[in-house]
Design a protein around this motif. Structure first.
Motif, PDB file in Angstrom:
ATOM      1  N   GLU A 177     -11.402   1.117   6.834  1.00 62.17           N
ATOM      2  CA  GLU A 177     -12.397   0.321   7.534  1.00 62.17           C
ATOM      3  C   GLU A 177     -12.794   0.942   8.875  1.00 62.17           C
ATOM      4  O   GLU A 177     -13.962   0.952   9.244  1.00 62.17           O
ATOM      5  N   ALA A 178     -11.794   1.475   9.583  1.00 58.44           N
ATOM      6  CA  ALA A 178     -12.092   2.095  10.873  1.00 58.44           C
ATOM      7  C   ALA A 178     -12.980   3.321  10.671  1.00 58.44           C
ATOM      8  O   ALA A 178     -13.944   3.544  11.400  1.00 58.44           O
ATOM      9  N   LEU A 179     -12.673   4.098   9.634  1.00 59.53           N
ATOM     10  CA  LEU A 179     -13.474   5.301   9.355  1.00 59.53           C
ATOM     11  C   LEU A 179     -14.903   4.913   8.989  1.00 59.53           C
ATOM     12  O   LEU A 179     -15.867   5.556   9.412  1.00 59.53           O
ATOM     13  N   ALA A 180     -15.013   3.818   8.223  1.00 55.63           N
ATOM     14  CA  ALA A 180     -16.350   3.378   7.832  1.00 55.63           C
ATOM     15  C   ALA A 180     -17.131   2.945   9.068  1.00 55.63           C
ATOM     16  O   ALA A 180     -18.295   3.290   9.258  1.00 55.63           O
ATOM     17  N   LYS A 181     -16.454   2.212   9.942  1.00 52.90           N
ATOM     18  CA  LYS A 181     -17.102   1.717  11.147  1.00 52.90           C
ATOM     19  C   LYS A 181     -17.539   2.893  12.027  1.00 52.90           C
ATOM     20  O   LYS A 181     -18.572   2.859  12.673  1.00 52.90           O
ATOM     21  N   ALA A 182     -16.732   3.933  12.016  1.00 55.74           N
ATOM     22  CA  ALA A 182     -17.024   5.095  12.855  1.00 55.74           C
ATOM     23  C   ALA A 182     -17.868   6.125  12.107  1.00 55.74           C
ATOM     24  O   ALA A 182     -17.985   7.262  12.553  1.00 55.74           O
ATOM     25  N   SER A 183     -18.433   5.724  10.987  1.00 53.28           N
ATOM     26  CA  SER A 183     -19.238   6.626  10.140  1.00 53.28           C
ATOM     27  C   SER A 183     -18.518   7.951   9.889  1.00 53.28           C
ATOM     28  O   SER A 183     -19.128   9.013   9.907  1.00 53.28           O
ATOM     29  N   LYS A 190      -1.696  11.417   4.208  1.00 56.83           N
ATOM     30  CA  LYS A 190      -0.666  10.675   3.497  1.00 56.83           C
ATOM     31  C   LYS A 190      -1.292   9.757   2.447  1.00 56.83           C
ATOM     32  O   LYS A 190      -0.781   9.613   1.348  1.00 56.83           O
ATOM     33  N   TYR A 191      -2.412   9.126   2.798  1.00 57.39           N
ATOM     34  CA  TYR A 191      -3.019   8.170   1.881  1.00 57.39           C
ATOM     35  C   TYR A 191      -4.085   8.793   0.997  1.00 57.39           C
ATOM     36  O   TYR A 191      -4.831   8.112   0.324  1.00 57.39           O
ATOM     37  N   GLY A 192      -4.174  10.122   1.040  1.00 61.62           N
ATOM     38  CA  GLY A 192      -5.125  10.790   0.159  1.00 61.62           C
ATOM     39  C   GLY A 192      -6.566  10.469   0.493  1.00 61.62           C
ATOM     40  O   GLY A 192      -7.424  10.424  -0.377  1.00 61.62           O
ATOM     41  N   LEU A 193      -6.854  10.195   1.768  1.00 63.93           N
ATOM     42  CA  LEU A 193      -8.233   9.908   2.167  1.00 63.93           C
ATOM     43  C   LEU A 193      -8.874  11.227   2.570  1.00 63.93           C
ATOM     44  O   LEU A 193      -8.428  11.883   3.498  1.00 63.93           O
ATOM     45  N   ILE A 194      -9.908  11.579   1.855  1.00 60.80           N
ATOM     46  CA  ILE A 194     -10.554  12.847   2.162  1.00 60.80           C
ATOM     47  C   ILE A 194     -11.474  12.631   3.348  1.00 60.80           C
ATOM     48  O   ILE A 194     -12.254  11.688   3.379  1.00 60.80           O
ATOM     49  N   ALA A 195     -11.353  13.517   4.344  1.00 57.41           N
ATOM     50  CA  ALA A 195     -12.173  13.350   5.540  1.00 57.41           C
ATOM     51  C   ALA A 195     -13.618  13.701   5.234  1.00 57.41           C
ATOM     52  O   ALA A 195     -13.904  14.735   4.651  1.00 57.41           O
ATOM     53  N   SER A 196     -14.528  12.800   5.608  1.00 56.96           N
ATOM     54  CA  SER A 196     -15.937  13.135   5.442  1.00 56.96           C
ATOM     55  C   SER A 196     -16.421  13.730   6.756  1.00 56.96           C
ATOM     56  O   SER A 196     -15.859  13.480   7.808  1.00 56.96           O
ATOM     57  N   ARG A 197     -17.487  14.523   6.689  1.00 58.27           N
ATOM     58  CA  ARG A 197     -17.997  15.179   7.903  1.00 58.27           C
ATOM     59  C   ARG A 197     -18.451  14.140   8.916  1.00 58.27           C
ATOM     60  O   ARG A 197     -19.101  13.180   8.575  1.00 58.27           O
ATOM     61  N   SER A 198     -18.088  14.381  10.164  1.00 54.30           N
ATOM     62  CA  SER A 198     -18.580  13.452  11.176  1.00 54.30           C
ATOM     63  C   SER A 198     -20.009  13.828  11.538  1.00 54.30           C
ATOM     64  O   SER A 198     -20.393  14.992  11.458  1.00 54.30           O
ATOM     65  N   ASN A 199     -20.791  12.825  11.885  1.00 48.88           N
ATOM     66  CA  ASN A 199     -22.212  13.061  12.174  1.00 48.88           C
ATOM     67  C   ASN A 199     -22.400  13.733  13.522  1.00 48.88           C
ATOM     68  O   ASN A 199     -21.864  13.302  14.487  1.00 48.88           O
ATOM     69  N   GLN A 257     -13.671  10.932  13.134  1.00 47.76           N
ATOM     70  CA  GLN A 257     -12.243  10.663  13.240  1.00 47.76           C
ATOM     71  C   GLN A 257     -11.807  10.270  14.644  1.00 47.76           C
ATOM     72  O   GLN A 257     -10.944   9.401  14.801  1.00 47.76           O
ATOM     73  N   SER A 258     -12.408  10.887  15.660  1.00 54.23           N
ATOM     74  CA  SER A 258     -12.001  10.537  17.024  1.00 54.23           C
ATOM     75  C   SER A 258     -12.320   9.074  17.291  1.00 54.23           C
ATOM     76  O   SER A 258     -11.527   8.325  17.866  1.00 54.23           O
ATOM     77  N   GLU A 259     -13.520   8.696  16.817  1.00 51.60           N
ATOM     78  CA  GLU A 259     -13.960   7.320  17.012  1.00 51.60           C
ATOM     79  C   GLU A 259     -13.035   6.359  16.250  1.00 51.60           C
ATOM     80  O   GLU A 259     -12.582   5.351  16.786  1.00 51.60           O
ATOM     81  N   ALA A 260     -12.721   6.726  14.996  1.00 53.26           N
ATOM     82  CA  ALA A 260     -11.855   5.875  14.171  1.00 53.26           C
ATOM     83  C   ALA A 260     -10.476   5.752  14.821  1.00 53.26           C
ATOM     84  O   ALA A 260      -9.873   4.678  14.837  1.00 53.26           O
ATOM     85  N   ALA A 261      -9.977   6.849  15.383  1.00 54.37           N
ATOM     86  CA  ALA A 261      -8.667   6.822  16.032  1.00 54.37           C
ATOM     87  C   ALA A 261      -8.703   5.882  17.234  1.00 54.37           C
ATOM     88  O   ALA A 261      -7.748   5.141  17.484  1.00 54.37           O
ATOM     89  N   ARG A 262      -9.833   5.899  17.975  1.00 56.09           N
ATOM     90  CA  ARG A 262      -9.961   4.983  19.121  1.00 56.09           C
ATOM     91  C   ARG A 262      -9.930   3.543  18.660  1.00 56.09           C
ATOM     92  O   ARG A 262      -9.266   2.694  19.251  1.00 56.09           O
ATOM     93  N   ILE A 263     -10.672   3.264  17.541  1.00 58.66           N
ATOM     94  CA  ILE A 263     -10.710   1.891  17.021  1.00 58.66           C
ATOM     95  C   ILE A 263      -9.300   1.432  16.666  1.00 58.66           C
ATOM     96  O   ILE A 263      -8.895   0.308  16.935  1.00 58.66           O
ATOM     97  N   LEU A 264      -8.536   2.353  16.055  1.00 58.67           N
ATOM     98  CA  LEU A 264      -7.186   1.999  15.604  1.00 58.67           C
ATOM     99  C   LEU A 264      -6.157   2.076  16.731  1.00 58.67           C
ATOM    100  O   LEU A 264      -5.006   1.708  16.550  1.00 58.67           O
TER     101      LEU A 264
END
Lengths: 476, 120
Positions: free
Chosen positions: A438-444, A467-476, A447-454
């Motif tokens: 959810e944090a990654l989705a919110k941060a489009s 660990k959770y097998g989440l493939i990183a999508s390119r940040s905008n 990752q830096s943004e998602a880390a701040r949210i979390l």
């Protein structure tokens, strides 16, 4: 039949219309005993009333200044999806009706509508609301009777199981419990112990998949001082500890062959030989073994002793998969909601019909344990007092994304020593994964943004994504 | 969850019925005319039919007749969609052997309660 209560539970209705004349007309027309009517002439005032008074039903006009009826609908459903929202309009179109239903409206009325027709409709809606309240109460009552020794179920498959447990418990020496992972085999073992004459003795549980092979015999049978390096004094084994009570061997399929032979001896002669001792000790122990594996297949592969199997399987109890007793879903769901709302200190009343439908559509390969995890997740996510589809774990909402053996993320497997089984990840892991998604989705995807949210570091986030097998999508 | 085949030639109306049925958890198979309805019925197991009476190629009455000839659909509920609420229409529909009927514009509440009644 249950006794009729002398007083019908009061149902509250909020009417929203920007035209004061028609607001008054509607309020007068719908007046009836047992119905508490609130009115609002503007949508924002209406929302305040919804938050404060929590009405059961909202009747709203579609076209209003400031906020349309559809937007109001959306915000009410977001607050509590169990509220029945009825839209009403003079500008009826099939397209707007479709949109209203998609957003969760329970009805969509075409104006003008005659007063008798409107009254008739409301009579039916009010009855529905009352019926639902009654069903909740009734389910509470029923649940009292749908429990057998803390096992919950009211399906024919479970009645059969309860009756077998009742018949077997007083007499058994050995029982084999079979059933898929997460179906509740340990609960059955506990019930057998509690209902047996040995109930005052110990119930000793050994998870055979968790014991290191080299230590198995000393754990089970005990050892003498000096019998191996590190054996500094005599030690009693778990079998002796269970003497006078019940020994529960979970995942018996994972027991080493050599230990199997000694276990058989213990069962047959009711004695143990501590490692390093030649002097057998008498015990009096009942043995309950459980497995989700096909022991007959293991015998063919030479991984399980046939003689031990026949000894254990003289009495066999099979615990049904949740998919075979889906009629128990509502009972189990309510049970877990109650459990978790207590645990999380929330006041969750229940689950919306569409969320219940979503649960019913899933096959539950991880059985009751998986359901428990899913409800725990939903209770954690739930912001209102009713669990809705959006609160459920992602893989339930989109069955096409359901974890399969191939796509299941690594995290779902690390818990399980046996890679064959499909146990879902723990509640904690599921929830953590969900929060990250959810944090990654919110941060489009940033990752830096998602880390701040979390509120965690970027490296911690990266580690967890891996660990959770989440493939990183390119940040905008 | 039950599987319902809806045959209706007007897309907006079809969309509305599909949305209502899906909102109460059913799966919907769509057909744009009577011919397509029969073809899809032959390929799927169907728990209930909703048929518009006026459709191109085969109308609802004809589709009902064809369905009832097949043993697997002899007792499957079939609901008619009629354009008007005229009493004479109602009689015609029931006499033809439809299990029930709904009128346009579709009454959301009524359709939901009919589904509950017929799919118990």
């Amino acid at each position: 039949m249950t006794q009729k209560t002398s007083e019908l539970p009061a149902v509250s209705l909020l009417i929203v219309d920007d035209n004061p004349g028609s607001l008054e007309l509607l309020a007068t027309a719908l007046e009836q005993p047992g119905l508490h009517i609130l009115t609002a002439s503007d949508p924002e005032e209406a929302l305040d009333l919804v938050f404060q008074k929590h009405p059961h039903i909202v009747l709203t006009d579609l076209v209003m200044p400031k906020m349309s009826g559809l937007e109001l609908l959306e915000r009410i459903v977001h607050f509590d999806p169990a509220i029945e929202v009825i839209l009403m309009t003079a500008h009826y179109s099939t397209e707007s009706a479709v949109e209203a239903i998609r957003k969760g409206a329970s009805d969509y009325l075409n104006k003008p509508i005659s007063i008798p027709a409107l009254r008739e409709r409301f009579r039916a809606t009010i009855e529905d609301v009352r019926r639902r309240q009654k069903a909740l109460e009734l389910q509470d009552e029923l649940r009292g009777n749908a429990q057998f020794e803390r096992i919950i179920g009211n399906s024919p498959a479970m009645w059969e199981l309860f009756s077998r447990i009742r018949r077997i418990a007083p007499h058994f020496r050995t029982v084999l419990i079979t059933g898929p992972t997460g179906s509740g085999k340990e609960m059955v073992a506990q019930a057998l112990h509690r209902l047996s004459p040995a109930a005052s003795g110990n119930l000793v549980t050994v998870n055979c998949s968790a014991v290191v092979e080299t230590l198995f015999e000393s754990e089970l049978f005990g050892h003498m001082r000096g019998s191996f390096t590190g054996a500094t004094h005599d030690k009693m084994g778990l079998v002796e500890h269970a003497s006078g009570g019940t020994l529960f061997l979970d995942e018996i399929g994972d027991m080493p062959l050599a230990t199997q032979a000694k276990l058989l001896r213990t069962i047959q002669y009711q004695e143990v030989l501590r490692v390093g001792s030649l002097q057998p000790r008498k015990v009096n122990v009942r043995v309950v073994a459980a497995t989700h594996r096909d022991l007959r297949a293991m015998i063919r592969e030479g991984k399980f002793r046939e003689d031990l199997y026949y000894r254990l399987a003289m009495v066999e109890l099979s615990v049904p998969a949740l998919a075979e007793r889906k009629e128990d879903l509502p009972l189990l769901t309510r049970h877990f909601i109650e459990k978790f709302s207590q645990q999380f200190d929330k006041h969750i009343r229940g689950i919306t019909p569409r969320a219940a439908i979503t649960l019913g559509r899933y096959d539950w390969p991880g059985n009751v344990r998986e359901l428990e995890n899913a409800i725990g997740h939903a209770c954690m996510m739930c912001l209102s007092d009713t669990i809705d589809v959006g609160d459920l774990p992602e893989y339930l909402r989109n069955p096409e994304n359901a974890p399969t053996e191939i796509t299941r993320p690594v995290a779902d497997r690390v818990m399980v020593p046996d890679s064959q089984s499909s146990v879902p990840a723990s509640l904690l892991e599921n929830t953590e994964r969900q929060l990250i998604v959810e944090a990654l989705a919110k941060a489009s995807g940033n990752q830096s943004e998602a880390a701040r949210i979390l509120r965690i570091g970027r490296d911690a986030l990266r580690y967890k994504m891996k660990k959770y097998g989440l493939i990183a999508s390119r940040s905008n | 969850m039950k599987r319902i085949l809806v045959a209706e030639d007007r897309p907006a109306s079809l969309e509305l019925i599909r949305t209502i049925l899906e909102s109460i958890g059913h799966e919907v198979i769509e057909a744009a005319d009577g011919q397509e309805a029969l073809e899809k019925a032959a390929r799927n197991s169907i728990d209930l039919f909703v048929l518009d009476l006026q459709m191109p190629k085969l109308d609802g009455f004809e589709v009902l007749k064809q369905l009832r000839k097949q043993s697997r659909f002899q007792h499957t509920p079939v609901i008619a969609i009629t354009a008007s609420a005229m009493e004479s229409d109602r009689e015609r529909v029931i006499a033809a052997g439809f299990t029930g009927y709904i009128t346009k514009p579709v009454d959301i509440r009524f359709l939901r309660s009919e589904m509950e009644r017929l799919l118990k």
